[in-house]
Write a protein that holds these residues in place. Structure first.
Motif, PDB file in Angstrom:
ATOM      1  N   UNK A 114       0.836  -1.194   0.000  1.00 30.95           N
ATOM      2  CA  UNK A 114       0.000   0.000   0.000  1.00 30.95           C
ATOM      3  C   UNK A 114       0.878   1.254   0.000  1.00 30.95           C
ATOM      4  N   UNK A 115       0.666   2.115  -0.989  1.00 29.94           N
ATOM      5  CA  UNK A 115       1.442   3.363  -1.067  1.00 29.94           C
ATOM      6  C   UNK A 115       1.150   4.268   0.122  1.00 29.94           C
ATOM      7  N   UNK A 116      -0.130   4.295   0.535  1.00 31.37           N
ATOM      8  CA  UNK A 116      -0.515   5.148   1.664  1.00 31.37           C
ATOM      9  C   UNK A 116       0.179   4.699   2.941  1.00 31.37           C
ATOM     10  N   UNK A 117       0.192   3.385   3.221  1.00 34.75           N
ATOM     11  CA  UNK A 117       0.846   2.889   4.436  1.00 34.75           C
ATOM     12  C   UNK A 117       2.352   3.114   4.375  1.00 34.75           C
ATOM     13  N   UNK A 118       2.921   2.917   3.199  1.00 36.81           N
ATOM     14  CA  UNK A 118       4.355   3.143   3.042  1.00 36.81           C
ATOM     15  C   UNK A 118       4.692   4.614   3.332  1.00 36.81           C
ATOM     16  N   UNK A 119       3.867   5.518   2.829  1.00 37.66           N
ATOM     17  CA  UNK A 119       4.102   6.937   3.027  1.00 37.66           C
ATOM     18  C   UNK A 119       3.957   7.318   4.508  1.00 37.66           C
ATOM     19  N   UNK A 120       2.970   6.738   5.202  1.00 37.07           N
ATOM     20  CA  UNK A 120       2.791   7.013   6.619  1.00 37.07           C
ATOM     21  C   UNK A 120       3.979   6.531   7.447  1.00 37.07           C
ATOM     22  N   UNK A 121       4.631   5.477   6.974  1.00 38.69           N
ATOM     23  CA  UNK A 121       5.748   4.921   7.722  1.00 38.69           C
ATOM     24  C   UNK A 121       7.106   5.461   7.324  1.00 38.69           C
ATOM     25  N   UNK A 122       7.144   6.328   6.321  1.00 33.94           N
ATOM     26  CA  UNK A 122       8.426   6.885   5.896  1.00 33.94           C
ATOM     27  C   UNK A 122       9.056   7.713   7.008  1.00 33.94           C
ATOM     28  N   UNK A 123      10.361   7.526   7.195  1.00 25.78           N
ATOM     29  CA  UNK A 123      11.085   8.253   8.244  1.00 25.78           C
ATOM     30  C   UNK A 123      12.142   9.151   7.620  1.00 25.78           C
ATOM     31  N   UNK A 124      12.299  10.319   8.204  1.00 28.10           N
ATOM     32  CA  UNK A 124      13.329  11.234   7.729  1.00 28.10           C
ATOM     33  C   UNK A 124      14.661  10.931   8.421  1.00 28.10           C
ATOM     34  N   UNK A 125      15.610  11.814   8.306  1.00 32.19           N
ATOM     35  CA  UNK A 125      16.936  11.564   8.883  1.00 32.19           C
ATOM     36  C   UNK A 125      16.905  11.451  10.401  1.00 32.19           C
ATOM     37  N   UNK A 126      15.921  12.063  11.034  1.00 31.70           N
ATOM     38  CA  UNK A 126      15.771  11.947  12.486  1.00 31.70           C
ATOM     39  C   UNK A 126      14.879  10.771  12.868  1.00 31.70           C
ATOM     40  N   UNK A 127      14.495   9.985  11.840  1.00 23.59           N
ATOM     41  CA  UNK A 127      13.628   8.823  11.992  1.00 23.59           C
ATOM     42  C   UNK A 127      12.241   9.200  12.492  1.00 23.59           C
ATOM     43  N   UNK A 128      11.820  10.401  12.149  1.00 18.88           N
ATOM     44  CA  UNK A 128      10.461  10.846  12.462  1.00 18.88           C
ATOM     45  C   UNK A 128       9.529  10.490  11.326  1.00 18.88           C
ATOM     46  N   UNK A 129       8.361   9.968  11.669  1.00 16.65           N
ATOM     47  CA  UNK A 129       7.302   9.814  10.693  1.00 16.65           C
ATOM     48  C   UNK A 129       6.518  11.120  10.629  1.00 16.65           C
ATOM     49  N   UNK A 130       5.549  11.161   9.727  1.00 14.81           N
ATOM     50  CA  UNK A 130       4.718  12.361   9.634  1.00 14.81           C
ATOM     51  C   UNK A 130       3.950  12.601  10.934  1.00 14.81           C
ATOM     52  N   UNK A 131       3.568  11.504  11.612  1.00 12.90           N
ATOM     53  CA  UNK A 131       2.842  11.660  12.875  1.00 12.90           C
ATOM     54  C   UNK A 131       3.739  12.273  13.939  1.00 12.90           C
ATOM     55  N   UNK A 132       4.995  11.864  13.992  1.00 13.38           N
ATOM     56  CA  UNK A 132       5.940  12.498  14.919  1.00 13.38           C
ATOM     57  C   UNK A 132       5.997  14.008  14.681  1.00 13.38           C
ATOM     58  N   UNK A 133       6.097  14.384  13.416  1.00 12.98           N
ATOM     59  CA  UNK A 133       6.210  15.809  13.081  1.00 12.98           C
ATOM     60  C   UNK A 133       4.939  16.564  13.443  1.00 12.98           C
ATOM     61  N   UNK A 134       3.786  15.945  13.213  1.00 14.89           N
ATOM     62  CA  UNK A 134       2.516  16.593  13.528  1.00 14.89           C
ATOM     63  C   UNK A 134       2.362  16.817  15.025  1.00 14.89           C
ATOM     64  N   UNK A 135       2.786  15.827  15.810  1.00 10.69           N
ATOM     65  CA  UNK A 135       2.698  15.953  17.262  1.00 10.69           C
ATOM     66  C   UNK A 135       3.634  17.059  17.750  1.00 10.69           C
ATOM     67  N   UNK A 136       4.843  17.095  17.217  1.00 10.29           N
ATOM     68  CA  UNK A 136       5.792  18.117  17.635  1.00 10.29           C
ATOM     69  C   UNK A 136       5.317  19.522  17.281  1.00 10.29           C
ATOM     70  N   UNK A 137       4.609  19.654  16.170  1.00 12.49           N
ATOM     71  CA  UNK A 137       4.090  20.968  15.778  1.00 12.49           C
ATOM     72  C   UNK A 137       2.804  21.322  16.514  1.00 12.49           C
ATOM     73  N   UNK A 138       2.218  20.331  17.221  1.00 13.81           N
ATOM     74  CA  UNK A 138       0.998  20.579  17.986  1.00 13.81           C
ATOM     75  C   UNK A 138      -0.242  20.711  17.127  1.00 13.81           C
ATOM     76  N   UNK A 139      -0.247  20.089  15.955  1.00  9.34           N
ATOM     77  CA  UNK A 139      -1.388  20.199  15.044  1.00  9.34           C
ATOM     78  C   UNK A 139      -2.357  19.040  15.268  1.00  9.34           C
TER      79      UNK A 139
END
Length: 596
Positions: A114-139
């Motif tokens: 699934x492309x959607x699941x793969x995208x949700x699980x993608x990690x950046x250099x800090x190994x953050x997923x999109x959910x990590x980033x959203x939580x850190x931004x408080x959105x």
């Protein structure tokens, strides 16, 4: 990426990109490898900081022309979804997920079809997923969309060991934490160094998040980090009173858990840091934890002797029988709590009699440790070895598990703990400094009023040598003049009285008689008021006949002094009412916390 394309991407102008071939999009990047999608998302965030809606037409159209940009990352490993989550673009996040769901299933590098699941699980250099980033931004909106997209997705920790739930708790995001716990009841709660989301919630001081975690994950109260600290250890060390109440209500036995480094319980930490309220709360919920000692054999009273004020020590020993029984308990070196007290506050004489009953004080005063050193000896000749040990425990390294030191020496108590008169000295020092200024004011009033008494308004009679009233005041029969003379006499007498009191207070014999200082203050204040009355009445007596309006105006100006005084008192009363109401609100909040 040339400047024209960059500006077009930033402003969301699709026209300049419609002529490009699909393969060209992947190569159009900035020096940080941001694609046109990254540029558009970041720029729209900058332009819409006020919360305005962001158009997704540009994003949707670019993805139609080049679907591979959906998963293309920049130099930091951020996919477009990461960028949108960081910026809090809920509409863009939803558009990216919807586009991903429409893509045909295919075998991706992660092994996920699934492309959607793969995208949700993608990690950046800090190994953050999109959910990590959203939580850190408080959105919250972005978090809701991401969790809804795949509620069963197993979000793991990032490079710092932080899961999304831990990040939300550490930042005190109650609504985000509630959303994660509701949509993902089995969400991982781990954090760095063995901490859990409950540790993080306590450190952030978010009582709402603590309640949520205890309702969903009650077992976290006994979870220990790499140093063996439970969430209650952190609440006790920091001094979180309401957090401690909530944690103990959920699990009283957490108060019996000792850490790995020094075998200290939460009670030891609270006492060592001088957090009196937390000590009382722990003792109320779990009195048996008084029996526990740390690796040096110190009990709660050893720690309290270092950090508590004299009055708090007296209350602690007087109110809790369990603590009172610890008075003669010795540590591994044979030191009783009063050996520690004497080392922190060496003072000759019958020290400590006001902290414990007289008979008990007699016993502890002669108690000796393994080196045959008594409390009396320390009081008279000090004990450098124990003093250095305590001083070392108080050293704050700013890191590790004891950033503020194991204990916090009460510097005020160090000077004054043993004696009521020592406590009084702190007030006397302040009184002596204030007395110097008050003396100047009182002397000035006395000088002015004395001079005014011999420089009467209106002058003296003296034109005729045979006049029997020669040398008397011309306005002596004027009512306003009479009021002037009386008020001037009152001001002079009271100010001289204040000067006399301050002179007396300068003598060592009377320096502790604070009530005399209060008398002098009252004398000076009344003298000020009498001097204003003398000014007003004297001015009126001279000006009323030739110019009544000028006399009245001058009187009004003079009387504004009293308006100023009244205004100041009203401000003080108002502030006191505000403080009183604030205390009522806090009291109600505490009562609510005690309710199940």
């Amino acid at each position: 990426m040339n400047s024209d394309l960059y500006k077009a991407a930033a402003k969301g102008k699709i026209e300049q990109f419609e002529k490009l071939a699909t393969d060209e999009f992947r190569s159009i990047v900035t020096h940080k490898k941001n694609t046109v999608l990254h540029v558009n998302i970041i720029a729209s965030y900058t332009q819409n900081k006020e919360g305005e809606s962001v158009s997704t037409k540009f994003v949707e159209r670019i993805l139609e022309m080049c679907p591979s940009l959906l998963l293309q990352v920049n130099a930091k490993g951020d996919a477009p979804l990461h960028a949108a989550a960081k910026c809090g673009h809920a509409a863009v996040v939803e558009a990216l997920i919807e586009f991903a769901k429409k893509q045909p299933h295919q075998e991706l590098e992660s092994g996920v079809k699934s492309t959607a699941r793969h995208m949700l699980g993608m990690k950046n250099d800090e190994e953050n997923t999109a959910l990590h980033e959203a939580v850190q931004s408080g959105s919250l909106d972005v978090v809701e969309i991401l969790l809804k997209a795949d509620p069963d997705f197993p979000y793991s920790a990032n490079g710092s060991g932080e899961t999304p739930l831990y990040l939300a708790a550490a930042r005190g995001h109650k609504k985000i934490s509630a959303e994660i716990l509701q949509k993902c009841p089995l969400a991982a709660h781990e954090g760095p160094n063995g901490k859990t989301a409950l540790h993080a919630a306590v450190c952030s001081g978010s009582l709402g998040v603590i309640k949520l975690l205890l309702d969903k994950k009650e077992g976290l109260t006994r979870e220990r980090d790499q140093h063996g600290w439970t969430p209650l250890h952190y609440a006790a060390y920091i001094g979180r009173l309401l957090d401690s109440i909530r944690l103990l209500k959920a699990d009283k036995s957490a108060a019996l858990i000792a850490d790995k480094d020094r075998q200290m319980t939460a009670l030891h930490l609270a006492a060592g840091q001088g957090n009196v309220g937390v000590v009382y709360i722990i003792l109320d919920y779990c009195p048996e934890c008084c029996e526990l000692v740390d690796d040096r054999g110190w009990n709660v009273l050893h720690f309290a002797m270092v950090s508590f004020y004299r009055s708090d020590l007296k209350d602690l020993v007087g109110e809790y029988r369990e603590v009172k029984n610890l008075i003669f308990e010795k540590d591994v070196k044979g030191n009783t709590p009063f050996h520690v007290l004497a080392a922190v506050c060496p003072h000759p004489g019958n020290a400590g009699y006001d902290i414990v009953p007289w008979k008990i004080a007699e016993g502890y005063y002669q108690a000796v440790n393994k080196q045959n050193i008594s409390v009396e000896h320390i009081n008279r000749y000090r004990f450098p070895e124990l003093e250095k040990e305590i001083e070392k425990l108080s050293e704050a390294d700013g890191s590790g598990n004891y950033p503020d030191g194991v204990v916090k020496i009460n510097k005020v108590k160090k000077r004054v703990i043993y004696s009521y008169w020592k406590d009084l000295d702190e007030d006397v020092i302040g009184m002596e400094k204030a007395s110097e200024y008050h003396l100047v004011v009182a002397a000035l009033i006395a000088t002015v009023t004395f001079a005014a008494a011999f420089t009467l308004p209106g002058g003296y009679k003296g034109d005729t040598e045979d006049d029997p009233n020669k040398g008397t005041a011309i306005l002596s029969k004027n009512v306003a003049f009479q009021a002037f003379v009386i008020s001037d006499a009152i001001a002079m007498v009271l100010s001289l009285s204040a000067v006399f009191v301050h002179f007396i207070l300068s003598l060592k014999l009377f320096k502790k008689l604070i009530f005399l200082f209060v008398f002098a203050l009252c004398f000076t204040l009344v003298a000020m008021a009498a001097m204003i009355v003398a000014f007003v009445t004297g001015t009126y007596a001279m000006l009323a006949t030739p110019s009544l309006w000028l006399a009245i105006v001058t009187c009004i100006i003079g009387m504004t002094f009293f308006l100023l005084v009244i205004f100041m008192f009203c401000m003080v009363i108002s502030k006191a009412e505000v403080i009183s109401k604030a205390k009522e609100v806090i009291s109600k909040a505490k009562e609510e916390e005690f309710e199940d």
